[in-house]
Design a protein around this motif. Sequence first.
Motif, PDB file in Angstrom:
ATOM      1  N   ASN A 156     -71.642  39.479  31.185  1.00 28.22           N
ATOM      2  CA  ASN A 156     -70.850  40.128  32.217  1.00 28.22           C
ATOM      3  C   ASN A 156     -71.666  41.326  32.691  1.00 28.22           C
ATOM      4  OD1 ASN A 156     -70.502  42.091  30.228  1.00 28.22           O
ATOM      5  ND2 ASN A 156     -68.362  41.619  29.842  1.00 28.22           N
ATOM      6  N   SER A 189     -67.313  39.155  23.503  1.00 29.34           N
ATOM      7  CA  SER A 189     -65.914  39.576  23.394  1.00 29.34           C
ATOM      8  C   SER A 189     -65.781  41.080  23.204  1.00 29.34           C
ATOM      9  CB  SER A 189     -65.217  38.844  22.244  1.00 29.34           C
ATOM     10  OG  SER A 189     -65.657  39.324  20.979  1.00 29.34           O
ATOM     11  N   TRP A 228     -65.739  42.536  26.645  1.00 30.02           N
ATOM     12  CA  TRP A 228     -64.803  41.943  27.604  1.00 30.02           C
ATOM     13  C   TRP A 228     -63.469  42.679  27.591  1.00 30.02           C
ATOM     14  CZ3 TRP A 228     -60.064  39.442  26.536  1.00 30.02           C
ATOM     15  CH2 TRP A 228     -59.469  38.814  27.638  1.00 30.02           C
ATOM     16  N   LYS A 229     -62.865  42.804  28.761  1.00 31.05           N
ATOM     17  CA  LYS A 229     -61.539  43.405  28.876  1.00 31.05           C
ATOM     18  C   LYS A 229     -60.594  42.414  29.556  1.00 31.05           C
ATOM     19  CE  LYS A 229     -63.349  48.120  29.175  1.00 31.05           C
ATOM     20  NZ  LYS A 229     -63.513  49.318  30.031  1.00 31.05           N
ATOM     21  N   GLU A 244     -60.739  40.187  33.103  1.00 27.96           N
ATOM     22  CA  GLU A 244     -62.102  40.064  33.612  1.00 27.96           C
ATOM     23  C   GLU A 244     -62.654  38.653  33.394  1.00 27.96           C
ATOM     24  OE1 GLU A 244     -63.715  44.629  32.849  1.00 27.96           O
ATOM     25  OE2 GLU A 244     -64.380  43.003  31.531  1.00 27.96           O
ATOM     26  N   TYR A 245     -63.696  38.332  34.142  1.00 23.15           N
ATOM     27  CA  TYR A 245     -64.427  37.077  33.966  1.00 23.15           C
ATOM     28  C   TYR A 245     -65.624  37.299  33.043  1.00 23.15           C
ATOM     29  CZ  TYR A 245     -61.957  34.973  37.939  1.00 23.15           C
ATOM     30  OH  TYR A 245     -60.996  34.465  38.772  1.00 23.15           O
ATOM     31  N   ILE A 246     -66.046  36.225  32.404  1.00 21.97           N
ATOM     32  CA  ILE A 246     -67.374  36.183  31.794  1.00 21.97           C
ATOM     33  C   ILE A 246     -68.115  35.029  32.451  1.00 21.97           C
ATOM     34  CG2 ILE A 246     -66.675  37.181  29.593  1.00 21.97           C
ATOM     35  CD1 ILE A 246     -66.720  34.330  28.414  1.00 21.97           C
ATOM     36  N   LYS A 251     -62.372  32.829  32.945  1.00 12.16           N
ATOM     37  CA  LYS A 251     -61.441  33.953  32.864  1.00 12.16           C
ATOM     38  C   LYS A 251     -60.549  33.757  31.638  1.00 12.16           C
ATOM     39  CE  LYS A 251     -58.366  36.853  35.611  1.00 12.16           C
ATOM     40  NZ  LYS A 251     -57.661  37.009  36.913  1.00 12.16           N
TER      41      LYS A 251
END
Length: 404
Positions: free
Chosen positions: A230, A255, A258-259, A262-264, A337
């Motif tokens: 990301n 991870s 990541w929030k 959000e997308y990765i 997502k």
Amino acid sequence: MAANLTKQTHFDAIIIGGGACGLMCAVQAGFLGKRTLILEKNDNVGAKILISGGGRCNYTNLYATHKQFLSQNDNFSRSALAQWTVDDTITFFETYGIEGKEKTLGQLFPESDKAKDIVNVFTTLCADMEQEIWCDAEVTVVEQTSDGFTVSFEREGKQQTLRTSKVVMAAGGLPIPKMGATDFGLRTARKLGLQVTETTPALVPLTITGKDQPWYEQLSGNSVFCRVWNDRASFEENILFTHWGLSGPAILQISSYWKPGEYIYIDLLPGQDIIEMILTERAQNGKKMLLAYLSGLFTRKFADALSDYVPADKNLASLTKTELEDIALLMHEFRVKPAGTKGYEKAEVMLGGVETNELSSKTLESKKVPGLFFGGECVDVTGWLGGYNFQWAWACGFVIAQNL
């Protein structure tokens, strides 16, 4: 049952938690002639050490620096990691009979592949130096007094309270509650006036729900080497499809960055160019079907699943420029997502913890509460997957021991 009378102890410090940080602290304190008492709520010390790495214990990483740790203060871990280095960890364990072997990406495991050998080093040294370990001792309250602290705990069905001049909070974080993980360290910090950053599960599998979930479920068990990224981080390792979403090393790593909402992004062919690959193949065999070509790059099951997004029934010669660009976007920027994570039950570590500005980076002692130290996972320092969090724990244990 009424609490016993508070007893003055002959220990230089009481260590709460018999995990990596607590055990290293007790041993290093012993080397300096200081006596400590570990209070461990489980029936044995080193519970998370014993299950780490599938029972093999990835106890450090050859490439560990402060750069592989997440914190509101990215430089906080520098001092501790400089005081106790990766070389120090390797030498320490070699001294007590544990030779390391590197797996991938600098991950070091015991030659025996037995995590219990790591724990045995500490329990043997603690016994040799008469460092006390009391298991099945659940600490309930830590209170500050005019000359130190009182530590109240329940052991063998009895409430007990001890006085001490120093307390080491090495109680860990929230992951794996079935192993006895609690937020006791964080609650104690707040009670004594220290700030705690928001905590969330980290190094944890990601879930997919809704209309996309069946697509992932059909691939359950498939593992693919990818680049996952990301706008904060990028990792090249395997991902694992599961019936509820995504796991595997690369997913666990991302991870932590990541929030929710959000997308990765996933590059299914890192370091390659799918358009160039197809054009090269097309020059030799334009009649080959796209599905057949993809089956040569991935498993047939995975190629079939990708057919939902690409014209798999066309031959390579008939693919248009737009179709090639769409294929490239799918292969190199597969967008996901996640709905959420699998939570603390499946998380390796916890993100967040006692705010670093509450502690001295050189000693890990509380600035507000002299004699109170925090180390390991309950501090707002979280490492990558691959032995980094153990290196942080060992370093914390060493640093705290020097300052008791």
